[in-house]
Design an enzyme around this catalytic site. Structure first.
Site, PDB file in Angstrom:
ATOM      1  N   CYS A  62      33.328  50.946  -7.065  1.00  0.00           N
ATOM      2  CA  CYS A  62      34.545  51.875  -6.752  1.00  0.00           C
ATOM      3  C   CYS A  62      35.228  52.017  -7.946  1.00  0.00           C
ATOM      4  CB  CYS A  62      35.066  51.045  -5.698  1.00  0.00           C
ATOM      5  SG  CYS A  62      34.385  50.504  -4.267  1.00  0.00           S
ATOM      6  N   ARG A  72      31.709  56.990  -9.766  1.00  0.00           N
ATOM      7  CA  ARG A  72      31.703  55.862  -9.273  1.00  0.00           C
ATOM      8  C   ARG A  72      31.623  55.426  -7.874  1.00  0.00           C
ATOM      9  NH1 ARG A  72      32.926  51.947 -13.248  1.00  0.00           N
ATOM     10  NH2 ARG A  72      33.390  50.448 -12.014  1.00  0.00           N
ATOM     11  N   TRP A 115      32.907  53.094  -2.893  1.00  0.00           N
ATOM     12  CA  TRP A 115      31.685  52.968  -3.007  1.00  0.00           C
ATOM     13  C   TRP A 115      31.275  51.832  -1.943  1.00  0.00           C
ATOM     14  CZ3 TRP A 115      27.201  55.762  -3.860  1.00  0.00           C
ATOM     15  CH2 TRP A 115      26.107  55.235  -3.944  1.00  0.00           C
ATOM     16  N   ASN A 173      37.787  46.719  -6.144  1.00  0.00           N
ATOM     17  CA  ASN A 173      36.509  47.058  -6.439  1.00  0.00           C
ATOM     18  C   ASN A 173      35.639  45.678  -6.719  1.00  0.00           C
ATOM     19  OD1 ASN A 173      34.097  48.019  -7.476  1.00  0.00           O
ATOM     20  ND2 ASN A 173      34.697  48.084  -9.622  1.00  0.00           N
ATOM     21  N   GLY A 174      34.746  45.337  -5.937  1.00  0.00           N
ATOM     22  CA  GLY A 174      33.898  44.194  -6.022  1.00  0.00           C
ATOM     23  C   GLY A 174      33.495  43.812  -4.497  1.00  0.00           C
ATOM     24  N   GLU A 211       4.687  54.614 -10.990  1.00  0.00           N
ATOM     25  CA  GLU A 211       6.010  54.886 -11.141  1.00  0.00           C
ATOM     26  C   GLU A 211       6.208  55.520 -12.603  1.00  0.00           C
ATOM     27  OE1 GLU A 211       8.519  55.517  -9.664  1.00  0.00           O
ATOM     28  OE2 GLU A 211      10.387  55.276 -10.996  1.00  0.00           O
ATOM     29  N   LYS A 217       7.965  59.162 -13.747  1.00  0.00           N
ATOM     30  CA  LYS A 217       9.040  59.080 -14.555  1.00  0.00           C
ATOM     31  C   LYS A 217       8.987  60.248 -15.555  1.00  0.00           C
ATOM     32  CE  LYS A 217      12.109  57.549 -12.632  1.00  0.00           C
ATOM     33  NZ  LYS A 217      11.387  57.326 -11.371  1.00  0.00           N
ATOM     34  N   GLU A 227       8.719  63.937 -14.250  1.00  0.00           N
ATOM     35  CA  GLU A 227       9.916  64.508 -13.631  1.00  0.00           C
ATOM     36  C   GLU A 227      11.076  64.869 -14.619  1.00  0.00           C
ATOM     37  OE1 GLU A 227      12.234  62.491 -10.747  1.00  0.00           O
ATOM     38  OE2 GLU A 227      11.402  60.590 -11.434  1.00  0.00           O
ATOM     39  N   HIS A 287     -14.327  55.886 -12.471  1.00  0.00           N
ATOM     40  CA  HIS A 287     -14.808  56.666 -11.550  1.00  0.00           C
ATOM     41  C   HIS A 287     -14.441  58.254 -11.612  1.00  0.00           C
ATOM     42  CE1 HIS A 287     -16.395  53.289  -9.332  1.00  0.00           C
ATOM     43  NE2 HIS A 287     -15.281  52.485  -9.690  1.00  0.00           N
ATOM     44  N   LYS A 334      18.976  65.067  -6.473  1.00  0.00           N
ATOM     45  CA  LYS A 334      18.845  63.704  -6.236  1.00  0.00           C
ATOM     46  C   LYS A 334      18.383  63.193  -4.819  1.00  0.00           C
ATOM     47  CE  LYS A 334      19.430  59.393  -7.817  1.00  0.00           C
ATOM     48  NZ  LYS A 334      18.337  58.975  -8.419  1.00  0.00           N
TER      49      LYS A 334
HETATM   50  C1  AGP Z   1      12.381  59.393  -8.367  1.00  0.00           C
HETATM   51  O1  AGP Z   1      12.911  59.349  -9.736  1.00  0.00           O
HETATM   52  C2  AGP Z   1      12.708  60.601  -7.677  1.00  0.00           C
HETATM   53  N1  AGP Z   1      14.131  61.078  -8.024  1.00  0.00           N
HETATM   54  C3  AGP Z   1      12.376  60.968  -6.190  1.00  0.00           C
HETATM   55  O2  AGP Z   1      10.884  60.642  -6.427  1.00  0.00           O
HETATM   56  C4  AGP Z   1      13.180  60.080  -5.293  1.00  0.00           C
HETATM   57  O3  AGP Z   1      12.419  58.647  -5.390  1.00  0.00           O
HETATM   58  C5  AGP Z   1      12.567  60.451  -3.768  1.00  0.00           C
HETATM   59  O4  AGP Z   1      12.959  61.949  -3.581  1.00  0.00           O
HETATM   60  C6  AGP Z   1      13.002  59.696  -2.848  1.00  0.00           C
HETATM   61  O5  AGP Z   1      14.365  59.725  -2.699  1.00  0.00           O
HETATM   62  P1  AGP Z   1      15.001  58.557  -1.812  1.00  0.00           P
HETATM   63  O6  AGP Z   1      14.746  57.252  -2.288  1.00  0.00           O
HETATM   64  O7  AGP Z   1      16.634  58.971  -1.858  1.00  0.00           O
HETATM   65  O8  AGP Z   1      14.553  58.601  -0.426  1.00  0.00           O
END
Ligand code: AGP
Length: 614
Positions: free
Chosen positions: A2, A27, A75, A101-102, A487, A491, A494, A510, A609
């Site tokens: 927070c 935050r 938060w 906050n905590g 993963e 990264k 994207e 394969h 996001k």
């Molecule tokens: C991951 O870096 C991306 N931002 C994206 O794949 C994300 O993980 C995906 O949209 C799922 O989001 P969520 O975890 O909020 O459901």
């Protein structure tokens, strides 16, 4: 996490507090509130669910007078994001107001004791317990507010940064911290207080960083008074702020993503706090404890998620099948929701989502609920849609993740899922006790081990300069580290817009091995565990075809270091925990390549996001 702000001085507090909350909104923004003591000595609290702008709208026609006040942007950790749980909180008599906050870990025990003394509670928060404890201490031990704060905090277990007002002493602002940050700003006949310097920097560059278990008392016309919670006087150390406002919001990092990568030692500690008890060699997940039978009787566990959260789910498949011996299926939510899956009443569905708002995952849950399955969600946003429709769950508690590319949420998801797999296995007796204890003791070492991997950042940024030319990458891993390869590839894709594919290392022969060339770097996740020897063979197959290999290896691995072109070392750990370490170099490699390419790291093109649409 927070954001907290305080002011005492010559000016009207309200505008300064509101502006400060806006500066701290990154935050957390589940709710916001302000407490003010006006010229008539009235203590007014105004609070609203949602962003700071909601609070401003609510307070627009209220009495916001007064030269002393505290404010909070929340938060949520304990209690849904709503007005009742929003800070500030009154004490029973409404003489005191607190913001926090905590996490107070022993709030339940403290709350029970206060209830026996006749105290009542309006909210579900741990913070309200603290202000009641302070008032109870003040009244029953006949001490001033500062002393009451000291005595109360001696009983508290957990993390806190608090600010508190007493309407009978409008000339004093008291604050304290342990584990959560707190900064005092020193102005001309005025003092500022905040979680970090962003609300302060425009008024003064003279600051004091409050240390753990310190209590600070601010009174206009007097020097800053600092003591420990045991009333030992401390000499304030005044520092000069050198960072710009924009840098400060990112904690001095150039991007939120890098800040969040470097936060992972702390955020993993936060996500294990109150859950992993290494003294008792135990893990306590309330969502599991309250629903044990559903897990113990499950014939199958279905994991549904998207993107990075899906990768966390894939790692969970390895852990749950190894330790709990329950069949696991990992589903892309977007496929699961439409492919007419077979779902049974004794299925457990684990939904993983950082945002808690991903439309496909929400829809997948609704489908599973209609079929009678038990829904357990792993989420980072308290009160988001997904936890609200789930039967139970586990919050990751890593604070807002601002960078679009998920980093700290991913490692927290993997940690939570590993803890869940261990709890089920322990309860079913399908995991050997010694192995359980060994993993639990290693789990609490992970934050420090991540810290060591972060020390490789400079070397990894050098690699980024070498490889930023590439148009294609392949990432390889086996076992627990196959999902890490996926993963790492995501990264890179994207945020740097370079095409990258993750593959099980054995799958190279394969088809993909036809792609090997000097122009396509291969990242191999090769910790010395599991099928390590086979991964070494895969690296040799790539080198035999003139491929260039960046290998993530266990510290001291001389064999792969001789074969690969570049190596990044991570400390040794339990096999099931290696993803928490091997993913860190891949996060940093993607970040630095994107920076070299001049990409918008925190807000990559075409992405959001939280994908709240299909
Ligand atoms: C991951 O870096 C991306 N931002 C994206 O794949 C994300 O993980 C995906 O949209 C799922 O989001 P969520 O975890 O909020 O459901």
């Amino acid at each position: 996490m927070c954001g907290i702000v305080g002011y005492i001085g010559k000016r009207k507090a309200y505008p300064i507090l509101i502006k400060g909350l806006h500066r701290l909104e990154y935050r957390g923004y589940d709710s916001a509130g302000v407490a003010l003591i006006n010229e008539q000595g009235q203590l007014n609290i105004y609070k609203a669910k949602g962003k700071v702008s909601e609070l401003e709208a609510y307070a627009a026609d209220k009495d916001t007078g007064g030269c002393i006040g505290i404010a909070h942007t929340r938060w949520a950790t304990h209690g849904e994001p709503n007005t009742v749980n929003a800070h500030p909180h009154y004490s029973e008599s409404e003489r005191l107001a607190i913001i926090h906050n905590g996490i107070i870990e022993n709030y339940a025990v403290l709350k029970a004791g206060l209830k026996e003394q006749g105290y009542t509670f309006k909210s579900d928060t741990d913070t309200e317990v603290l202000v009641q404890l302070i008032e109870y201490t003040q009244v029953n031990q006949h001490v001033d507010l500062k002393t009451a704060v000291q005595l109360a905090l001696q009983q508290v277990i957990g993390a806190y940064a608090i600010a508190i007002l007493d309407k009978t002493h409008p000339d004093t602002l008291i604050a304290a911290r342990k584990g959560s940050p707190l900064v005092v700003g020193i102005g001309e006949d005025e003092y500022f207080l905040a979680s970090d310097a962003t609300p302060i920097v425009e008024y003064t560059d003279q600051v004091i960083y409050i240390e753990d278990e310190e209590v600070v008392s601010l009174r206009v016309g007097e020097k800053v008074d600092i003591t420990t919670i045991n009333n030992v006087t401390k000499t304030p150390e005044i520092k000069r702020l050198e960072l710009s406002l924009s840098q400060l919001e990112k904690g001095g990092y150039p991007h939120f993503m890098l800040k969040e990568i470097f936060e992972q030692p702390r955020t993993l500690t936060d996500s294990m706090r109150g859950r992993v008890n290494v003294r008792q060699d135990n893990i306590a997940l309330s969502g599991f404890i309250d629903n044990k039978d559903r897990f113990l009787n499950a014939k199958r566990i279905i994991i549904t998620a998207c993107g990075t959260s899906w990768h966390a789910g894939l790692i969970a498949m390895y852990a749950i099948e190894e330790f709990a011996q329950i069949p696991v299926e990992v589903e892309y939510s977007s496929e699961f929701r439409y492919r007419k899956p077979v779902i049974n009443k004794d299925d457990v569905v684990i939904a993983i989502s950082q945002s808690g708002e991903t439309a496909d995952t929400l829809a997948a849950i609704q489908l599973a609920k209609e079929k009678g399955a038990f829904i357990f969600s792993i989420c980072n946003v308290v009160g988001a849609s997904i936890p609200r429709v789930s039967d139970s769950g586990c919050y990751t508690h890593v604070g807002p993740e601002i960078g679009v590319a998920s980093t700290k949420a991913f490692t927290a998801q993997v940690t939570a899922l590993t803890m869940l797999a261990l709890c089920i296995g322990r309860e079913k007796g399908t995991i050997d006790k010694d192995q359980f204890v060994s993993i639990v003791r290693e789990l609490v070492q992970i934050p420090a081990k991540i810290e060591r991997v972060l020390g490789e950042d400079k070397r990894i940024s050098d690699f980024a300069k070498i490889f930023s030319y590439a148009q294609n990458f392949i990432y390889l891993g086996r076992g627990y580290n196959f999902p890490v390869a996926l993963e790492g590839a995501l990264k890179l894709k994207e945020i740097s817009y370079i095409h990258a594919e993750g593959y099980p290392a054995a799958e190279m022969k394969h088809g993909p091995i036809a792609l090997i060339s000097q122009e396509m770097p291969v990242v191999v996740v090769a910790p010395r565990c599991g099928t390590y020897e086979k991964v070494v063979s895969n690296i040799q197959e790539i080198k035999a075809r003139k491929g260039r290999v960046i290998a993530v290896v266990t510290e001291g691995d001389e064999l792969v270091s001789r074969i690969a072109d570049y190596t990044i070392e991570v400390p040794a750990t339990e096999e099931c925990l290696t993803p928490l370490l091997t993913v860190i170099p891949l996060q940093l490699l993607a970040y630095h390549i994107a920076v070299v390419k001049g990409c918008d790291v925190d807000q990559p093109r075409n992405l959001a996001k939280s994908v709240t649409v299909e």
